[in-house]
Design an enzyme around this catalytic site. Structure first.
Site, short mmCIF file in Angstrom:
data_model
loop_
_atom_site.label_atom_id
_atom_site.label_comp_id
_atom_site.label_asym_id
_atom_site.label_seq_id
_atom_site.Cartn_x
_atom_site.Cartn_y
_atom_site.Cartn_z
N ASP A 175 54.38 43.95 5.43
CA ASP A 175 55.55 44.77 5.72
C ASP A 175 56.78 44.03 5.21
OD1 ASP A 175 55.06 42.86 7.62
OD2 ASP A 175 54.79 44.27 9.26
N GLU A 208 59.00 48.66 11.33
CA GLU A 208 59.62 48.56 12.66
C GLU A 208 59.97 49.92 13.25
OE1 GLU A 208 59.60 46.07 14.43
OE2 GLU A 208 59.51 44.30 13.16
ZN LIG Z 1 58.28 43.83 14.91
ZN LIG Z 2 56.20 42.78 12.84
#
Ligand SMILES: [Zn+2]
Ligand SMILES: [Zn+2]
Length: 447
Positions: free
Chosen positions: A104, A174
């Site tokens: 990510d 997130e």
């Molecule tokens: Zn996080």
């Molecule tokens: Zn994370």
């Protein structure tokens, strides 16, 4: 002179054997200074969810340099006005399995207070146009650096594996939705459906040098729910002429606690948290409505469905008991775009991954981790029915001295998302690169 010759020939021999025997460990050591520079650069330039323009460009550039065919800006959000900064780097090495490796890329609206020389002082506009501080408080900068190191190592170890690796730089973890944006843009149609999906996350509870892993469910199904409790407002001195949505909301919140304690099978973990409640404007006015925001968590999807149904049923039941007419029933809205599926570490794959990790960093450094009710949309890559076996493991990021001190004093360590969370970068990134490279080689080894 003779001694000198011996020394020279020994070192030449060592150098020769080192280049002949490249390993994930030796390559991680070689790449570490460069990866550390990349990490510190990314850490001091964090970007919020859906705004990962700079970070994704770094991931793309480095994957290309490591030998991948790279596609940038891949993905389509539900909101077409958002640009998706997804990165896909394909490393081909003949016929064989296809493995997806994901990082990510987004950071959080947190004011960094770590005191690190490379700390962030960045501010950005969030999705609502507010100016907010930004920090890599979840360690996605560690993940990107480890992914780049893994790609470099696997590019140099092509004689030890075969198949296709799909490296994914995923935006918007997130807030949820980044993985879905890439999948709904046709990730698997265009680049192939993987046989396995793997990822790592840094770990704010374990020491650097260790890897923690959970078999089965490790992260929960996450739903955001908006509830509007309606009443009939009026003067605070004449409650008998109103239907008070504040008193009703209090009853509903208490009644929701019985979902976990009375309605749910105790061996199925669930969470119902009311994180926000707003109603009214003044001491002596009973308002017309109260708004609440809930986070709801469960592992199994049938349990999730039952909990969501119970939330609505209880809210409506309490409103009926308060004497509200059918047209003033509470409105319960499950926010579909924010839903995140549970992460399920396929048991068979997890056993294989665990064995590979033990061989890479030593059996004593691979520990079991209890599942949590946090969420991670890495789950989307294994599809809703978990038909693509997936595994996410946790790389210890805590300075061992600080971990020992915390044990001694009982003072908790800064958690993920804390303004004080700061991984020790070198050993964490090194362990991530060694661990992930070994895992991918195990899944793609030549038989
Ligand atoms: Zn996080
Ligand atoms: Zn994370």
């Amino acid at each position: 002179m003779k001694i000198l010759c011996l020394v020279i020939s020994t070192s030449v021999l060592c150098a020769f054997s080192a280049s002949a025997e490249q390993t994930p460990q030796s390559l991680a050591d070689t790449e570490l200074p460069s990866l550390l520079a990349i990490y510190k650069d990314i850490h001091s330039h964090p970007e919020l969810s859906t705004k990962e323009e700079r970070s994704s460009a770094i991931v793309a550039k480095e994957l290309r340099a490591a030998g991948c065919e790279v596609t940038e800006n891949f993905g389509t959000y539900d909101d077409p006005s958002w640009k998706c900064y997804g990165v896909v780097g394909v490393m081909k090495n003949g016929g064989g399995p296809t493995v997806l490796v994901r990082t990510d890329m987004d950071a959080l609206p947190v004011q960094e207070q770590t005191g690190a020389p490379y700390a962030s002082s960045v501010r950005m506009k969030n999705a609502y146009g507010d100016d907010v501080p930004v920090m890599h408080a979840c360690g996605h900068d560690i993940h990107m650096s480890a992914l780049i190191g893994t790609a470099r190592a696997l590019g140099k170890l092509k004689d030890k594996w075969h198949g296709t690796i799909i490296f994914v730089g995923q935006p918007a973890e997130e807030m949820g939705g980044g993985a879905r944006a890439m999948l709904q843009a046709g990730l698997y149609d265009r680049f192939g459906k993987p046989d396995y999906a793997v990822a790592l996350h840094d770990d704010a509870e374990n020491e650097a040098g260790k890897i923690a892993i959970t078999e089965g469910y490790c992260n929960a199904n996450v739903d955001s729910v908006d509830v509007t409790v309606k009443g009939m407002g009026g003067h605070g001195a004449y409650p008998h002429k109103t239907k008070d949505p504040i008193a009703l909301s209090a009853e509903i919140i208490n009644a929701w606690q019985t979902i976990a304690s009375r309605e749910n099978n105790p061996i199925d973990p669930i969470v119902v948290t009311v994180g926000s409640i707003h109603g009214g404007t003044k001491h002596n006015i009973i308002p017309d409505e109260v708004k609440m925001q809930l986070t709801v968590r469960a592992y199994k999807s049938d349990v999730r469905d039952r909990v969501l149904a119970a939330i609505e049923q209880i809210a409506k039941g309490c409103a009926t008991a308060a004497g509200l007419p059918p047209d003033r029933m509470p409105e319960v809205k499950v926010l579909k775009p924010e839903h995140v599926n549970a992460v399920y570490n396929n048991p068979e794959l997890t056993k294989r991954v665990t064995a590979a990790l033990k061989s890479a960093i030593g059996g004593e450094n691979v520990v079991k981790k209890d599942p949590v009710m946090g969420g991670d949309d890495f789950s989307d890559f294994s599809l809703a029915d978990h038909s693509i076996p997936a595994c996410m493991f946790n790389v210890g990021a805590v300075d061992p001295a600080k971990a020992a001190e915390s044990k001694k004093t009982g003072t908790p360590l800064p958690s993920l998302h804390s303004s004080k969370f700061l991984p020790v970068p070198e050993p964490t990134i090194r362990t991530g690169v060694v661990g992930m490279t070994t895992v991918v080689m195990e899944l793609m080894k030549k038989s």
